[in-house]
Motif scaffolding. Structure first.
Motif, PDB file in Angstrom:
ATOM      1  N   ASN A  19       0.561  -1.166   0.021  1.00 40.29           N
ATOM      2  CA  ASN A  19      -0.129  -0.031  -0.059  1.00 40.29           C
ATOM      3  C   ASN A  19       0.827   1.331  -0.202  1.00 40.29           C
ATOM      4  N   ASN A  20       0.904   2.012  -0.959  1.00 35.29           N
ATOM      5  CA  ASN A  20       1.585   3.343  -1.058  1.00 35.29           C
ATOM      6  C   ASN A  20       0.719   4.465  -0.625  1.00 35.29           C
ATOM      7  N   ASN A  21      -0.354   4.450   0.050  1.00 33.25           N
ATOM      8  CA  ASN A  21      -1.013   5.460   0.479  1.00 33.25           C
ATOM      9  C   ASN A  21      -0.135   6.239   1.696  1.00 33.25           C
ATOM     10  N   LEU A  22      -0.174   7.420   1.731  1.00 36.08           N
ATOM     11  CA  LEU A  22       0.573   8.260   2.894  1.00 36.08           C
ATOM     12  C   LEU A  22      -0.436   8.808   3.567  1.00 36.08           C
ATOM     13  N   TYR A  23      -0.297   9.013   4.933  1.00 37.29           N
ATOM     14  CA  TYR A  23      -1.397   9.709   5.566  1.00 37.29           C
ATOM     15  C   TYR A  23      -0.488  10.745   6.606  1.00 37.29           C
ATOM     16  N   LYS A  24      -1.025  11.896   6.471  1.00 36.26           N
ATOM     17  CA  LYS A  24      -0.266  12.904   7.468  1.00 36.26           C
ATOM     18  C   LYS A  24      -0.973  12.830   8.951  1.00 36.26           C
ATOM     19  N   VAL A  25      -0.065  12.418  10.079  1.00 38.59           N
ATOM     20  CA  VAL A  25      -0.628  12.470  11.332  1.00 38.59           C
ATOM     21  C   VAL A  25      -0.256  13.804  12.096  1.00 38.59           C
ATOM     22  N   CYS A  26      -0.971  14.156  12.833  1.00 36.99           N
ATOM     23  CA  CYS A  26      -0.517  15.523  13.520  1.00 36.99           C
ATOM     24  C   CYS A  26      -0.687  15.038  15.173  1.00 36.99           C
ATOM     25  N   LEU A  27       0.344  15.320  15.848  1.00 35.26           N
ATOM     26  CA  LEU A  27       0.150  15.186  17.395  1.00 35.26           C
ATOM     27  C   LEU A  27       0.326  16.552  17.737  1.00 35.26           C
TER      28      LEU A  27
END
Length: 50
Positions: free
Chosen positions: A2-10
């Motif tokens: 899976n080449n999907n990237l997700y931006k995660v914010c902390l």
């Protein structure tokens, strides 16, 4: 693969004990800013709404 990237914010923010409505508004502001930056997931500290 899976080449999907997700931006995660902390989120790092201090909550004010007993001021639930103020804390909710601060969280909402942070969520709007994170969404504007393209975040797919936003993680807050535990007890942020206390």
């Amino acid at each position: 693969m899976n080449n999907n990237l997700y931006k995660v914010c902390l989120a790092q923010q201090c909550s004010m004990h007993g001021k639930v409505e103020d804390n909710k508004e601060r969280c909402a502001d942070t969520a709007r800013k994170a969404a504007a930056e393209g975040a797919a997931l936003l993680v807050f500290p535990e007890l942020v709404l206390r």
